[in-house]
Design an enzyme around this catalytic site. Sequence first.
Site, PDB file in Angstrom:
ATOM      1  N   ARG A  45       0.840  -1.201   0.000  1.00  0.00           N
ATOM      2  CA  ARG A  45       0.000   0.000   0.000  1.00  0.00           C
ATOM      3  C   ARG A  45       0.874   1.249   0.000  1.00  0.00           C
ATOM      4  O   ARG A  45       0.564   2.248  -0.654  1.00  0.00           O
ATOM      5  CB  ARG A  45      -0.945   0.012   1.210  1.00  0.00           C
ATOM      6  CG  ARG A  45      -1.667   1.357   1.391  1.00  0.00           C
ATOM      7  CD  ARG A  45      -2.776   1.293   2.404  1.00  0.00           C
ATOM      8  NE  ARG A  45      -2.414   0.671   3.649  1.00  0.00           N
ATOM      9  CZ  ARG A  45      -1.711   1.265   4.620  1.00  0.00           C
ATOM     10  NH1 ARG A  45      -1.265   2.505   4.481  1.00  0.00           N
ATOM     11  NH2 ARG A  45      -1.443   0.616   5.737  1.00  0.00           N
ATOM     12  N   TYR A  97     -16.703  16.555 -15.526  1.00  0.00           N
ATOM     13  CA  TYR A  97     -17.149  15.172 -15.443  1.00  0.00           C
ATOM     14  C   TYR A  97     -18.154  15.008 -14.307  1.00  0.00           C
ATOM     15  O   TYR A  97     -17.949  15.503 -13.201  1.00  0.00           O
ATOM     16  CB  TYR A  97     -15.937  14.268 -15.230  1.00  0.00           C
ATOM     17  CG  TYR A  97     -16.280  12.846 -14.886  1.00  0.00           C
ATOM     18  CD1 TYR A  97     -17.118  12.081 -15.708  1.00  0.00           C
ATOM     19  CD2 TYR A  97     -15.779  12.250 -13.741  1.00  0.00           C
ATOM     20  CE1 TYR A  97     -17.444  10.785 -15.383  1.00  0.00           C
ATOM     21  CE2 TYR A  97     -16.093  10.943 -13.410  1.00  0.00           C
ATOM     22  CZ  TYR A  97     -16.924  10.216 -14.236  1.00  0.00           C
ATOM     23  OH  TYR A  97     -17.247   8.926 -13.911  1.00  0.00           O
ATOM     24  N   ASP A 169      -7.085  18.872 -14.456  1.00  0.00           N
ATOM     25  CA  ASP A 169      -7.393  17.536 -14.961  1.00  0.00           C
ATOM     26  C   ASP A 169      -6.945  17.480 -16.423  1.00  0.00           C
ATOM     27  O   ASP A 169      -7.492  18.176 -17.277  1.00  0.00           O
ATOM     28  CB  ASP A 169      -8.897  17.272 -14.841  1.00  0.00           C
ATOM     29  CG  ASP A 169      -9.269  15.837 -15.189  1.00  0.00           C
ATOM     30  OD1 ASP A 169      -8.625  15.258 -16.082  1.00  0.00           O
ATOM     31  OD2 ASP A 169     -10.213  15.298 -14.584  1.00  0.00           O
ATOM     32  N   LYS A 194      -8.428   6.129 -19.116  1.00  0.00           N
ATOM     33  CA  LYS A 194      -8.709   6.645 -20.446  1.00  0.00           C
ATOM     34  C   LYS A 194      -7.491   6.516 -21.376  1.00  0.00           C
ATOM     35  O   LYS A 194      -7.053   5.416 -21.661  1.00  0.00           O
ATOM     36  CB  LYS A 194      -9.196   8.087 -20.329  1.00  0.00           C
ATOM     37  CG  LYS A 194     -10.280   8.313 -19.266  1.00  0.00           C
ATOM     38  CD  LYS A 194     -11.490   7.410 -19.419  1.00  0.00           C
ATOM     39  CE  LYS A 194     -12.684   7.827 -18.574  1.00  0.00           C
ATOM     40  NZ  LYS A 194     -12.547   7.639 -17.141  1.00  0.00           N
TER      41      LYS A 194
END
Length: 376
Positions: A45, A97, A169, A194
């Site tokens: 992690r 978004y 972004d 994406k």
Amino acid sequence: MNILTELAQIGNRLDPKGAISFPIYHSSTFAHPGFGESTGFDYSRTNNPTRQVLEDAIARLEEGTKGFAFSSGMGAITTILTLFSHGDHIIVTEDLYGGTYRILEEVFNRFGLQVSFADTSNLEAIEKEILPHTKAIFTETPTNPMMKIADLHGIARLCQKHGLLDIVDNTFLTPYLQKPLLCGADIVVHSGTKYLGGHNDIISGLVVVKGEKLATRFGRLQNSLGATLGPQDSWLMIRGLKTLALRMKAQEENALQIAQWLLNHPKVTEVYYPGLKNHPSHATQLNQAKGFGAMLSFRVKDSSLIPRILKSLEIISYAESLGGVESLITYPATQTHADIPLEVRARLGIDDCLLRLSVGIEAAEDLIRDLESALR
């Protein structure tokens, strides 16, 4: 080094055994060499060798200080938002978004984070929203789905003037076409699902920050919140990145051809693509990026055409997401932006006649033929 070379060489010459494809370290934990000693990897992690290759790569590509990989784009955005405290105010792109809108309006507002939505293609509109307790400007450019362009240099100057964090972004353009940190931003975020992954087979998020102090603070948040990307998915992201330049070039060429064709179609009333010279921010985009990407939106004359178009397409898939090698079409009003209130969607132009197209690497003539048949 040319970005094509950087992309192709991700992970090469890093494995001590000489593997060209960097190995997948499927281990949750790592042994200590001795008391009080560490190899630099203790628990996955916190840090994993495969994920570190990916994080180092995206930091180099965006020309930032440090990169961070997350289990989704929303995991990345959530971690960014935890930089702020109760009573802080941020300014966010208004036609963004829907998932980002949802987490701001349904989750973080309950913790006292205040948000103003602004047209970030208009610097005056942004500055009017700045309050004494404003801490950041969060920009999408191009916007989703209206393809508006923010002036990244101008927003960076605003942030410097008012002491704000500048967050961008960069999902639609990727570091192959646009590098917001070089325009003055502090943080860049991607839905790695994406274009960076590029094959519609992985969910991920990536963040790059500028400055050692911010990198240290953000690293602690990533480790504390724990929405990190696993080693298998990190390896898939590395593999996808290697062909980013080739894919983006082909997709952008296709998008321009399709946008130009749609402009002349009798059933299409508007086309939103910054690569078209009639786009109001065409010059701004040329000033801050190497290209225009492969996302476009268009409006048809009558909403009754929408079901027939979506049912008739044979190559372009009616599906969520974007950025993969396969072309996808979405209906923002009921898919990506369904969580945005109807009156807000109407004001932004996200109406019942709008379609968004993610252009893939197929032959442009086949995609145009598919659209032509569906529109007929």
